[in-house]
Write a protein that holds these residues in place. Sequence first.
Motif, mmCIF file in Angstrom:
data_model
loop_
_atom_site.group_PDB
_atom_site.id
_atom_site.type_symbol
_atom_site.label_atom_id
_atom_site.label_comp_id
_atom_site.label_asym_id
_atom_site.label_seq_id
_atom_site.Cartn_x
_atom_site.Cartn_y
_atom_site.Cartn_z
ATOM 1 N N LEU A 36 0.821 -1.213 0.000
ATOM 2 C CA LEU A 36 0.000 0.000 0.000
ATOM 3 C C LEU A 36 0.858 1.267 0.000
ATOM 4 O O LEU A 36 0.598 2.216 -0.745
ATOM 5 C CB LEU A 36 -0.939 -0.002 1.207
ATOM 6 C CG LEU A 36 -2.052 -1.049 1.173
ATOM 7 C CD1 LEU A 36 -2.731 -1.151 2.533
ATOM 8 C CD2 LEU A 36 -3.067 -0.701 0.095
ATOM 9 N N ILE A 37 1.879 1.273 0.831
ATOM 10 C CA ILE A 37 2.788 2.426 0.892
ATOM 11 C C ILE A 37 3.457 2.659 -0.458
ATOM 12 O O ILE A 37 3.549 3.788 -0.940
ATOM 13 C CB ILE A 37 3.850 2.202 1.988
ATOM 14 C CG1 ILE A 37 3.225 2.332 3.374
ATOM 15 C CG2 ILE A 37 5.016 3.178 1.834
ATOM 16 C CD1 ILE A 37 4.118 1.833 4.490
ATOM 17 N N SER A 38 3.919 1.569 -1.057
ATOM 18 C CA SER A 38 4.619 1.674 -2.344
ATOM 19 C C SER A 38 3.675 2.099 -3.458
ATOM 20 O O SER A 38 4.021 2.943 -4.292
ATOM 21 C CB SER A 38 5.265 0.327 -2.686
ATOM 22 O OG SER A 38 6.148 -0.090 -1.671
ATOM 23 N N ALA A 42 3.182 6.658 -0.159
ATOM 24 C CA ALA A 42 2.790 7.257 1.117
ATOM 25 C C ALA A 42 4.016 7.469 1.995
ATOM 26 O O ALA A 42 4.336 6.672 2.875
ATOM 27 C CB ALA A 42 1.776 6.353 1.813
ATOM 28 N N ASP A 43 4.717 8.565 1.747
ATOM 29 C CA ASP A 43 5.998 8.791 2.404
ATOM 30 C C ASP A 43 5.883 8.976 3.920
ATOM 31 O O ASP A 43 6.665 8.420 4.685
ATOM 32 C CB ASP A 43 6.719 9.985 1.768
ATOM 33 C CG ASP A 43 5.844 11.216 1.670
ATOM 34 O OD1 ASP A 43 4.649 11.140 2.011
ATOM 35 O OD2 ASP A 43 6.357 12.270 1.244
ATOM 36 N N LYS A 44 4.879 9.738 4.371
ATOM 37 C CA LYS A 44 4.742 9.978 5.810
ATOM 38 C C LYS A 44 4.382 8.697 6.545
ATOM 39 O O LYS A 44 4.862 8.447 7.655
ATOM 40 C CB LYS A 44 3.699 11.058 6.064
ATOM 41 C CG LYS A 44 4.137 12.445 5.593
ATOM 42 C CD LYS A 44 3.086 13.497 5.883
ATOM 43 C CE LYS A 44 3.555 14.862 5.384
ATOM 44 N NZ LYS A 44 2.532 15.908 5.623
ATOM 45 N N TYR A 69 6.628 -0.285 -7.779
ATOM 46 C CA TYR A 69 5.722 0.858 -7.938
ATOM 47 C C TYR A 69 6.458 2.177 -8.184
ATOM 48 O O TYR A 69 5.839 3.241 -8.183
ATOM 49 C CB TYR A 69 4.815 0.975 -6.710
ATOM 50 C CG TYR A 69 3.756 -0.105 -6.644
ATOM 51 C CD1 TYR A 69 2.643 -0.064 -7.475
ATOM 52 C CD2 TYR A 69 3.879 -1.172 -5.762
ATOM 53 C CE1 TYR A 69 1.667 -1.061 -7.420
ATOM 54 C CE2 TYR A 69 2.915 -2.169 -5.702
ATOM 55 C CZ TYR A 69 1.811 -2.099 -6.535
ATOM 56 O OH TYR A 69 0.854 -3.086 -6.480
ATOM 57 N N GLY A 70 7.765 2.103 -8.386
ATOM 58 C CA GLY A 70 8.528 3.298 -8.724
ATOM 59 C C GLY A 70 8.629 4.314 -7.600
ATOM 60 O O GLY A 70 8.843 5.511 -7.846
ATOM 61 N N PHE A 71 8.490 3.855 -6.356
ATOM 62 C CA PHE A 71 8.572 4.774 -5.208
ATOM 63 C C PHE A 71 10.018 4.796 -4.700
ATOM 64 O O PHE A 71 10.337 4.331 -3.619
ATOM 65 C CB PHE A 71 7.606 4.324 -4.113
ATOM 66 C CG PHE A 71 7.498 5.269 -2.952
ATOM 67 C CD1 PHE A 71 7.810 6.615 -3.066
ATOM 68 C CD2 PHE A 71 7.073 4.809 -1.712
ATOM 69 C CE1 PHE A 71 7.706 7.475 -1.985
ATOM 70 C CE2 PHE A 71 6.963 5.650 -0.625
ATOM 71 C CZ PHE A 71 7.287 6.993 -0.764
ATOM 72 N N PHE A 72 10.898 5.364 -5.503
ATOM 73 C CA PHE A 72 12.322 5.375 -5.168
ATOM 74 C C PHE A 72 12.642 6.348 -4.032
ATOM 75 O O PHE A 72 13.625 6.159 -3.318
ATOM 76 C CB PHE A 72 13.149 5.687 -6.414
ATOM 77 C CG PHE A 72 13.008 4.638 -7.480
ATOM 78 C CD1 PHE A 72 13.589 3.394 -7.338
ATOM 79 C CD2 PHE A 72 12.251 4.883 -8.621
ATOM 80 C CE1 PHE A 72 13.440 2.406 -8.304
ATOM 81 C CE2 PHE A 72 12.092 3.911 -9.591
ATOM 82 C CZ PHE A 72 12.682 2.668 -9.434
ATOM 83 N N ASP A 73 11.794 7.362 -3.861
ATOM 84 C CA ASP A 73 11.966 8.242 -2.703
ATOM 85 C C ASP A 73 11.801 7.458 -1.410
ATOM 86 O O ASP A 73 12.373 7.810 -0.378
ATOM 87 C CB ASP A 73 10.950 9.386 -2.744
ATOM 88 C CG ASP A 73 11.327 10.448 -3.764
ATOM 89 O OD1 ASP A 73 12.503 10.455 -4.196
ATOM 90 O OD2 ASP A 73 10.461 11.268 -4.123
ATOM 91 N N GLY A 74 11.003 6.377 -1.478
ATOM 92 C CA GLY A 74 10.822 5.531 -0.304
ATOM 93 C C GLY A 74 12.120 4.853 0.105
ATOM 94 O O GLY A 74 12.389 4.681 1.302
ATOM 95 N N ILE A 75 12.929 4.482 -0.873
ATOM 96 C CA ILE A 75 14.224 3.870 -0.554
ATOM 97 C C ILE A 75 15.148 4.914 0.072
ATOM 98 O O ILE A 75 15.891 4.622 1.009
ATOM 99 C CB ILE A 75 14.859 3.250 -1.813
ATOM 100 C CG1 ILE A 75 13.956 2.135 -2.363
ATOM 101 C CG2 ILE A 75 16.253 2.691 -1.499
ATOM 102 C CD1 ILE A 75 14.452 1.488 -3.633
#
Length: 232
Positions: A36-38, A42-44, A69-75
Amino acid sequence: LKKLFITEVSQEVTFFRAIKLTKKYRILSNEDWSRLISKYHADKLLVHLLNSSDTLGYSSYLFRQLIQYGFFDGINIWLKKINNKDLIRIRQKHNLAQELIKLVSKSGKISLFKSMIDKHIYNDLTSLTIELLETNSTQLYTYVLNNCINDLNFRELGAYLAKISNLKLLREISDHLTQEDLDYILSTTDINAQQTNISLLRLGAKVNSKFINKDTPEKLNEILSELIKGGH
């Protein structure tokens, strides 16, 4: 986006209620939260869960979902969150660090790869470098070779470069090879790899009794024949 996220969480909750899970069970697992986050970037929420969960940050599943999901800011968020204690735990978990760096190396995100290398998130840098050579990931293996000298097994790496006849790179790393390393590498090459064998001799390799094998006599004969024939 917020509505979509809430809707999906509600669907997850409804599903678990439908199969009559009691309140003592967690409604959403780490895998559910990771997806879900990815999916919704959902960074926060990622920051909150990384701070509150003792297991979410130590899962290759989270990384796979972030990349999928391309959420590289999450990494990047994960990288900023982990401390030295976390790094020790990651490296101690069986091959987790190696799996994480491989996932990032295949993502094509060079800056993320460099950040993980700088934090020493890997178990076996030599085998990783060989894989990067196999996939022709030049920018990645070049960064490793330029910045991680102390964590590389240059004998093993040199033997691989000799095997694939990458003589240019073999010459470039030769300053990190001892005399015994060069002798060993010469003992591993193919009998008919004359260009490679002669290049190793020029780098200082010798026939070392410690590494003599069944191919040594024939290999020497082939080398001598090539030297005489070519006027080397």
